[in-house]
Structure formats: structure tokens, C-alpha cells
Design a protein around this motif. Sequence first.
Motif, mmCIF file in Angstrom:
data_model
loop_
_atom_site.group_PDB
_atom_site.id
_atom_site.type_symbol
_atom_site.label_atom_id
_atom_site.label_comp_id
_atom_site.label_asym_id
_atom_site.label_seq_id
_atom_site.Cartn_x
_atom_site.Cartn_y
_atom_site.Cartn_z
ATOM 1 N N HIS A 181 0.859 -1.196 0.000
ATOM 2 C CA HIS A 181 0.000 0.000 0.000
ATOM 3 C C HIS A 181 0.889 1.238 0.000
ATOM 4 N N GLN A 213 -4.132 8.080 -3.600
ATOM 5 C CA GLN A 213 -5.008 7.429 -2.624
ATOM 6 C C GLN A 213 -5.386 6.015 -3.050
ATOM 7 N N ASP A 215 -5.263 2.699 -0.807
ATOM 8 C CA ASP A 215 -6.499 1.962 -0.517
ATOM 9 C C ASP A 215 -6.483 0.554 -1.107
#
Length: 116
Positions: free
Chosen positions: A14, A19, A23
Motif C-alpha cells: 500500500h 489514494q 487503498d
Amino acid sequence: MYHIKINNMQFHSHIGVFQAEKDLGQRIEIDLKVAIMTPYQGDELTDTVSYADFYEVIAQLIAKSRANLVETIAHEIIQAIHALDPDRIGSVAVKVRKIAVPIEGIFDHVEIEMEG
């Protein structure tokens, strides 16, 4: 002196600025090259540094990291590998590849290489 290498370790990470990378995550690949500063001494694990320990340290770092940059994780890997056995471990080189990056273009992957 001799080297221990682990090539093409694959993890789900990650790591990233965007973003969606944080995520959803993405696959990364890591190559590691560690210089062992003591000469070959014998056929016992205590005579060297275990590459299984290298893998475990890297896997734990990747699992918990939410770094923005692959440079950050490469630096953290180098520090953690050195910490395993500072008397025996010399230089540590790491390559980190992001296989699918969210930028437009045609290429296999992006990669950084760091040594410390």
C-alpha cells in the motif's frame, strides 16, 4: 566477503502517493543483495546470516508500510537488514519495482535502486 541475494520477492503493498495506491494497493517486487563481511567459515547457519531472516524483515516492513515513496521503503529495508547483524553485514543494495503504476504510458514497471 561474499554476497547473499534474494531476487524477485513479490508482495502486495500500500505504498504510493495516490489514494488508490494506499487503498487498493499494488504488487511490488524487491531484489536484495547483502555483503557478508566475514569469510566462509563452515556449514552451520550460525556461520553466516540467514536469508530467511532477510525475507521476514522485508515482508513485515511491506505489510505495515503506508509510505508515499518507494525510496522510503528501500531506505527502511536497508536499515532493518543492517540491524540484523551489524558486525557481519556490509553493504546492502535493494531494488524496488512497482509493477502497475497509475500513470499513463506503456512500460513494464518503475524501479528504484538504493545502496547503503
